[in-house]
Design a protein around this motif. Sequence first.
Motif, mmCIF file in Angstrom:
data_model
loop_
_atom_site.group_PDB
_atom_site.id
_atom_site.type_symbol
_atom_site.label_atom_id
_atom_site.label_comp_id
_atom_site.label_asym_id
_atom_site.label_seq_id
_atom_site.Cartn_x
_atom_site.Cartn_y
_atom_site.Cartn_z
ATOM 1 N N ASP A 55 53.323 -6.355 -52.822
ATOM 2 C CA ASP A 55 52.844 -6.087 -54.180
ATOM 3 C C ASP A 55 51.898 -4.891 -54.220
ATOM 4 O O ASP A 55 51.794 -4.224 -55.253
ATOM 5 C CB ASP A 55 52.127 -7.324 -54.742
ATOM 6 N N LEU A 57 52.287 -2.153 -52.513
ATOM 7 C CA LEU A 57 53.015 -0.900 -52.298
ATOM 8 C C LEU A 57 53.378 -0.257 -53.625
ATOM 9 O O LEU A 57 53.665 -0.935 -54.605
ATOM 10 C CB LEU A 57 54.300 -1.174 -51.495
ATOM 11 N N ASP A 58 53.382 1.051 -53.644
ATOM 12 C CA ASP A 58 53.795 1.790 -54.841
ATOM 13 C C ASP A 58 55.269 2.137 -54.673
ATOM 14 O O ASP A 58 55.609 3.135 -54.036
ATOM 15 C CB ASP A 58 52.927 3.044 -54.999
ATOM 16 N N ASP A 60 57.453 2.815 -57.102
ATOM 17 C CA ASP A 60 58.039 3.558 -58.219
ATOM 18 C C ASP A 60 58.248 5.029 -57.894
ATOM 19 O O ASP A 60 58.879 5.745 -58.656
ATOM 20 C CB ASP A 60 57.131 3.445 -59.460
ATOM 21 N N GLN A 61 57.748 5.518 -56.795
ATOM 22 C CA GLN A 61 57.915 6.917 -56.442
ATOM 23 C C GLN A 61 59.297 7.126 -55.828
ATOM 24 O O GLN A 61 59.829 6.238 -55.167
ATOM 25 C CB GLN A 61 56.844 7.336 -55.436
#
Length: 69
Positions: A55, A57-58, A60-61
Amino acid sequence: MIPWLILTAILVGPAGWVLGHRTARIRIIPIGAILTEDQTAIAAEEVDRFWQIVDGLDLDQPDDPRSST
């Protein structure tokens, strides 16, 4: 008189030893858990920790930052 002193010393010594060890700071407290319950609790904690990391971690990149289409 001396046999009573010897008998008293023989009886008081173990009684003091037992009393001293019963009031020691380290105590074994059985909690009633069995190995499978311990393993289940550890596994549940590891799964929860895994999902906390995921959760965080990003995701969306894009995979390649140079491709901005």
